[in-house]
Design a protein around this motif. Structure first.
Motif, PDB file in Angstrom:
ATOM      1  N   THR A  39       3.356  -4.352  -2.412  1.00 58.55           N
ATOM      2  CA  THR A  39       4.409  -5.166  -1.810  1.00 58.55           C
ATOM      3  C   THR A  39       3.896  -6.559  -1.450  1.00 58.55           C
ATOM      4  OG1 THR A  39       5.348  -3.166  -0.893  1.00 58.55           O
ATOM      5  CG2 THR A  39       6.105  -5.206   0.041  1.00 58.55           C
ATOM      6  N   THR A  42       3.081  -8.953  -4.742  1.00 57.55           N
ATOM      7  CA  THR A  42       4.086  -9.228  -5.767  1.00 57.55           C
ATOM      8  C   THR A  42       5.289  -9.940  -5.171  1.00 57.55           C
ATOM      9  OG1 THR A  42       5.094  -7.070  -5.432  1.00 57.55           O
ATOM     10  CG2 THR A  42       3.455  -7.226  -7.165  1.00 57.55           C
ATOM     11  N   ASN A  44       8.568  -9.561  -4.921  1.00 56.07           N
ATOM     12  CA  ASN A  44       9.652  -8.612  -5.118  1.00 56.07           C
ATOM     13  C   ASN A  44      10.850  -8.855  -4.208  1.00 56.07           C
ATOM     14  OD1 ASN A  44       8.385  -7.866  -2.833  1.00 56.07           O
ATOM     15  ND2 ASN A  44       8.120  -5.722  -3.352  1.00 56.07           N
ATOM     16  N   ARG A  63      10.619  -1.666  -3.390  1.00 52.50           N
ATOM     17  CA  ARG A  63       9.409  -2.301  -3.929  1.00 52.50           C
ATOM     18  C   ARG A  63       9.651  -2.874  -5.320  1.00 52.50           C
ATOM     19  NH1 ARG A  63       4.491   1.761  -2.744  1.00 52.50           N
ATOM     20  NH2 ARG A  63       3.748   0.705  -4.594  1.00 52.50           N
ATOM     21  N   SER A  64      10.730  -2.464  -5.964  1.00 49.98           N
ATOM     22  CA  SER A  64      11.036  -2.921  -7.314  1.00 49.98           C
ATOM     23  C   SER A  64      11.871  -4.195  -7.272  1.00 49.98           C
ATOM     24  CB  SER A  64      11.805  -1.828  -8.057  1.00 49.98           C
ATOM     25  OG  SER A  64      12.388  -2.346  -9.220  1.00 49.98           O
ATOM     26  N   ARG A  65      11.426  -5.200  -8.005  1.00 51.70           N
ATOM     27  CA  ARG A  65      12.161  -6.456  -8.062  1.00 51.70           C
ATOM     28  C   ARG A  65      13.524  -6.257  -8.722  1.00 51.70           C
ATOM     29  NH1 ARG A  65       9.914 -11.675 -11.208  1.00 51.70           N
ATOM     30  NH2 ARG A  65       8.314 -11.512  -9.641  1.00 51.70           N
TER      31      ARG A  65
END
Length: 133
Positions: A39, A42, A44, A63-65
């Motif tokens: 986290t 990146t 995101n 956590r995923s963009r």
């Protein structure tokens, strides 16, 4: 990953709110908080700015963009619909419900609540077995 059905629902919500992709300014911000290295290293966090309305949302729920991109679009559409049509979002209704629950009761409400509790207690007392001496 977000399912295609969810993406279609978000697109329909965007269409209802008159949000078009060309009106959106999207940027990604370095994440933070719990989640560790993934986290914190990146970008995101998604920031969406809708030029016609002037509204801006920041989403870092996942956590995923890619998931955050769709969640940001949904949040922006809900915000615009809420402001323009005076529609209350589910999140706002939850906040208001919690606020009402935490609100202090008036003196009359407290007295009535205590009277009801006392009456209920007496009713339960009457149900007890009678002991003979």
């Amino acid at each position: 990953m977000i399912s295609p059905e969810t993406i279609d629902k978000i697109k329909a919500l965007m269409a209802e709110a008159s949000i078009f992709e060309e009106d959106l300014e999207e940027s990604f911000i370095l994440g933070g908080g719990p989640g560790g290295q993934k986290t914190n290293k990146t970008s995101n966090v998604v920031r969406l700015y809708h030029e016609p309305s002037g509204f801006q949302v920041r989403v870092a729920e996942n956590r995923s963009r890619e998931i955050n991109r769709w969640l940001a679009r949904r949040a922006l559409a809900e915000l615009i619909l809420e402001k323009e049509q005076k529609r209350k979002s589910a999140a706002q209704e939850r906040r208001e419900k919690i606020r009402r629950q935490k609100r202090r009761r008036s003196r009359r409400q407290r007295e009535k609540m205590l009277e009801d509790k006392h009456a209920h207690s007496e009713k339960k007392q009457a149900r007890r077995k009678v002991e003979l001496d």
